[in-house]
Design a protein around this motif. Structure first.
Motif, short mmCIF file in Angstrom:
data_model
loop_
_atom_site.label_atom_id
_atom_site.label_comp_id
_atom_site.label_asym_id
_atom_site.label_seq_id
_atom_site.Cartn_x
_atom_site.Cartn_y
_atom_site.Cartn_z
N LEU A 63 -1.05 -19.94 -18.28
CA LEU A 63 -0.41 -20.96 -17.43
C LEU A 63 0.48 -21.90 -18.24
N HIS A 64 0.38 -21.89 -19.56
CA HIS A 64 1.20 -22.77 -20.41
C HIS A 64 2.54 -22.14 -20.81
N PHE A 65 2.79 -20.89 -20.40
CA PHE A 65 4.02 -20.20 -20.82
C PHE A 65 5.03 -20.14 -19.67
N TYR A 66 6.31 -20.14 -20.06
CA TYR A 66 7.38 -20.21 -19.06
C TYR A 66 8.52 -19.27 -19.43
N LYS A 67 8.67 -18.20 -18.65
CA LYS A 67 9.79 -17.26 -18.80
C LYS A 67 10.01 -16.89 -20.28
N ARG A 68 8.92 -16.48 -20.92
CA ARG A 68 8.96 -16.27 -22.37
C ARG A 68 8.88 -14.80 -22.79
N PHE A 69 8.07 -14.01 -22.11
CA PHE A 69 7.73 -12.68 -22.61
C PHE A 69 8.50 -11.58 -21.88
N GLU A 70 9.08 -10.68 -22.67
CA GLU A 70 9.73 -9.51 -22.10
C GLU A 70 8.69 -8.43 -21.79
N LEU A 71 7.56 -8.51 -22.47
CA LEU A 71 6.48 -7.57 -22.22
C LEU A 71 5.16 -8.33 -22.18
N HIS A 89 2.94 -14.10 -13.95
CA HIS A 89 4.31 -13.73 -13.57
C HIS A 89 5.32 -14.80 -14.01
N ARG A 90 4.92 -16.07 -14.05
CA ARG A 90 5.83 -17.10 -14.53
C ARG A 90 6.06 -17.00 -16.03
N SER A 91 5.13 -16.39 -16.74
CA SER A 91 5.28 -16.26 -18.20
C SER A 91 6.30 -15.19 -18.58
N LEU A 92 6.66 -14.32 -17.63
CA LEU A 92 7.61 -13.25 -17.91
C LEU A 92 9.05 -13.73 -17.78
N THR A 93 9.94 -13.14 -18.56
CA THR A 93 11.37 -13.38 -18.38
C THR A 93 11.81 -12.72 -17.07
N PRO A 94 13.02 -13.02 -16.58
CA PRO A 94 13.47 -12.38 -15.33
C PRO A 94 13.47 -10.85 -15.39
N ALA A 103 8.73 -3.16 -28.46
CA ALA A 103 9.23 -4.43 -27.93
C ALA A 103 9.47 -5.44 -29.06
N LEU A 104 8.54 -5.53 -30.01
CA LEU A 104 8.71 -6.44 -31.14
C LEU A 104 9.89 -6.03 -32.01
N ALA A 105 10.07 -4.72 -32.24
CA ALA A 105 11.17 -4.24 -33.07
C ALA A 105 12.52 -4.55 -32.44
N GLU A 106 12.57 -4.64 -31.12
CA GLU A 106 13.82 -4.97 -30.43
C GLU A 106 14.05 -6.48 -30.36
N GLY A 107 13.14 -7.25 -30.93
CA GLY A 107 13.33 -8.70 -31.02
C GLY A 107 12.76 -9.50 -29.88
N TYR A 108 11.91 -8.88 -29.05
CA TYR A 108 11.31 -9.59 -27.93
C TYR A 108 9.95 -10.17 -28.31
N GLU A 109 9.48 -11.08 -27.46
CA GLU A 109 8.14 -11.63 -27.62
C GLU A 109 7.20 -10.91 -26.67
N ILE A 120 4.37 -34.90 -14.23
CA ILE A 120 5.67 -34.27 -14.44
C ILE A 120 5.47 -33.11 -15.40
N LEU A 121 6.01 -31.94 -15.07
CA LEU A 121 5.97 -30.78 -15.95
C LEU A 121 7.36 -30.55 -16.55
N LEU A 122 7.37 -30.13 -17.81
CA LEU A 122 8.62 -29.88 -18.51
C LEU A 122 8.56 -28.49 -19.14
N ALA A 123 9.70 -27.79 -19.12
CA ALA A 123 9.72 -26.42 -19.62
C ALA A 123 11.11 -26.08 -20.16
N VAL A 124 11.13 -25.05 -21.01
CA VAL A 124 12.37 -24.44 -21.50
C VAL A 124 12.15 -22.94 -21.50
N PRO A 125 13.01 -22.15 -20.85
CA PRO A 125 12.82 -20.70 -20.87
C PRO A 125 12.90 -20.15 -22.29
N GLY A 126 12.22 -19.01 -22.50
CA GLY A 126 12.30 -18.32 -23.78
C GLY A 126 13.62 -17.57 -23.90
N GLN A 127 13.74 -16.75 -24.93
CA GLN A 127 14.96 -15.98 -25.13
C GLN A 127 15.14 -14.98 -24.00
#
Length: 556
Positions: free
Chosen positions: A317-325, A347-352, A260-266, A193-200
């Motif tokens: 592969l350990h990241f989930y919808k986390r990075f804006e850049l 691609h899964r590590s990127l936000t929408p 990107a960091l100054a705008e508050g993104y990861e 079972i995999l578990l995840a929470v999207p980033g900001q």
């Protein structure tokens, strides 16, 4: 191994299905008071449970589903949740901690459970909190495998279809599927079972960055840096930075990272090769001293905190919808090149709305609409263009000193410079080194991936204790030998791609003290990869001339 049961209840908005680890958790899920709940299945492994969940979803859809629910209730025992009690249970504390750990990550339930148990939480509390979080859609839960068309099974961790049914110690099944592609990251099974929470999903506003760059960019670098900022402002999705070998493409991305960091993104900086992660992390620490940087590679803690993440492509592969850049350096390098698994994870590590910047010295024919070039090195000299020699070469197994073409022996004998001589395989390198050492009155060394003491050999060559170093493609990138020249033997070999040949040629002329040098490709025939490598190098040189970025021309 945790199993799942499917349950159904009739809510105010209609029939609703869900999955639960333990039926005793149902009262805490937030089910409306007075609504009857029925369990539809016995405990199942995750993949089977999700497969049947889709089946039951179709069965209970529409008017026919309500009729089926009516008969279902008559034939099954019902569980009556007495109240909505999740908020008053200690389980909410555990759920909050789970969300904190998973934010922007996707990991196995086994790994999460182990980490929480090390923190002092009880397994029953963790299991309870997971059921609540999944039902309330605060957590994303995925089965080990999903079904694809034509009966194929797809690994949810890496997207691979390279699977095999094998006995499993976790669930006891004799034919539990196991993913073969991502097994280096730990076993992943059909029962996992995999578990995840999207980033900001949006920036948090102005954040202190404290960007420092204690050297001046070249004109070509400044222009590329401004183009990257324009790419970010226009939100164009994907850009390619195509840079000449040794042109300094990494530094070009720093202004974009700052924005990107100054705008508050990861931000993610991904590199295929582990040996470069530490180097890039150190350079980022120097330029962003006020920013917490997380470094992820094999052997490092997976839970490192930081808004700026430096990682190997496997760790992505350990990241989930986390990075804006996300910035991917050396997109053409092994193991990322040709790996659908690693591209899936990236691609899964990127936000929408995430933006992706790929950087390379050897782009493929398929390029995005936004291509940013850095065609000139900092010293302003053009890239050395390979000279293609067609010479009849014997099979490497029959290669002897007497069979070496004159272009090889004469060139290496007459030159006072150090030479990197590339050959396609370890066996070929070994034979070639012996042949050269027998006929050329210079010190000839050997280097390949399986050589003990390889680091000492490279240092001996760097310090001038070796004049010629015969090597496989292990030295095609990531090394800098001032004043070196390059000879590629058997350049038409199928192992030598255009990308590899460009990188080998790129070892020459990297410093201002030695900005020129010879590059020779020797082969029995001119292969397409050889012509393509020459064309790529010439294309960058032509663009550099047109843009006025060259202040010197090679006389070699």
């Amino acid at each position: 191994m945790q199993k799942l049961q499917i349950f159904v209840y009739n809510s105010s908005s209609g029939l609703r299905l869900g999955l639960v680890r333990n039926s005793s958790h149902l009262p805490a899920l937030g089910v409306e008071r007075g609504q009857a709940v029925s369990l539809l299945t016995p405990p199942l492994n995750s993949s089977k449970a999700y497969q049947l969940l889709e089946v039951w979803s179709k069965r209970l859809r529409g008017p026919a589903g309500k009729l089926r629910w009516h008969f279902l209730r008559r034939g099954r025992s019902e569980l009556q949740p007495p109240c909505v009690c999740s908020d008053s249970e200690p389980v909410m504390e555990v759920l909050g901690r789970i969300e904190e750990i998973l934010r922007g990550r996707i990991i196995s339930e086994f790994r999460l459970m182990k980490h929480l148990r090390d923190e002092g939480f009880w397994p029953s509390e963790i299991s309870h909190a997971l059921d609540v979080g999944v039902f309330q859609e605060r957590l994303v839960q995925l089965p080990g495998f999903t079904a694809a068309p034509w009966g194929e099974k797809v690994c949810t961790r890496c997207g691979s279809r390279e699977v095999r049914a094998m006995p499993c110690l976790n669930c006891g099944s004799l034919d539990c599927l196991r993913c073969l592609e991502c097994s280096s990251m730990g076993e992943h099974r059909e029962c996992s079972i995999l578990l995840a929470v999207p980033g900001q999903v949006s920036g948090t506003g102005e954040q202190p960055v404290g960007f420092v760059l204690d050297y001046e960019l070249t004109q070509a670098q400044r222009e590329a840096s401004l183009e990257l900022l324009d790419f970010w402002d226009k939100r164009q999705g994907r850009a390619l930075v195509w840079a000449a070998c040794g042109a300094g493409k990494t530094e070009v991305s720093f202004s974009l990272i700052e924005k990107a960091l100054a705008e508050g993104y990861e931000v993610l900086f991904a590199i295929p090769r582990q040996d470069l992660v530490r180097e890039i992390a150190q350079r980022l620490h120097q330029s962003f001293p006020a920013v917490e940087i997380a470094v992820h590679h094999g052997g490092q803690p997976w839970l490192g905190a930081g808004r700026l993440v430096v990682a190997t492509t496997h760790q992505v592969l350990h990241f989930y919808k986390r990075f804006e850049l996300a910035i991917l350096d050396e997109v053409d390098a092994f193991p990322f090149q040709g790996s659908e698994m690693l591209r899936f994870g990236l691609h899964r590590s990127l936000t929408p709305t995430g933006q992706l910047v790929e950087m390379t010295a050897t782009p493929s024919a398929c390029r995005p609409s936004r291509v940013i070039t850095i065609p000139a090195r900092y010293h302003g000299y053009p890239l050395p263009e390979p000279i293609l020699f067609v010479e009849k070469l014997p099979p490497w197994s029959a290669l002897e000193a007497a069979a070496l073409p004159a272009v090889i022996t004469d060139t290496l004998t007459a030159s006072d410079n150090r030479w990197l001589v590339f050959a396609p395989t370890i066996a070929c390198c070994t034979v070639l080194q012996k042949a050269l050492a027998a006929v050329i009155p210079r010190k000839v060394g050997l280097c390949h991936s399986k050589l003990e003491g390889r680091t000492k050999v490279i240092e001996d060559f760097r310090q001038g204790r070796l004049d010629i170093l015969v090597s496989t493609s292990v030295l095609e990138r990531g090394v800098n030998f001032p004043g070196v020249e390059v000879l590629v033997v058997y350049a038409d070999h199928s192992l030598f791609t255009a990308n590899a040949l460009v990188q080998m040629a790129g070892r020459v002329g990297r410093t201002a003290d030695s900005p020129t040098g010879k590059v020779l490709f020797v082969a029995s025939k001119i292969a397409p990869a050889m012509k393509q490598a020459l064309a790529l190098i010439r294309e960058l040189n032509d663009e550099a001339r047109q843009r006025g970025l060259l202040n010197g021309e090679s006389t070699a």
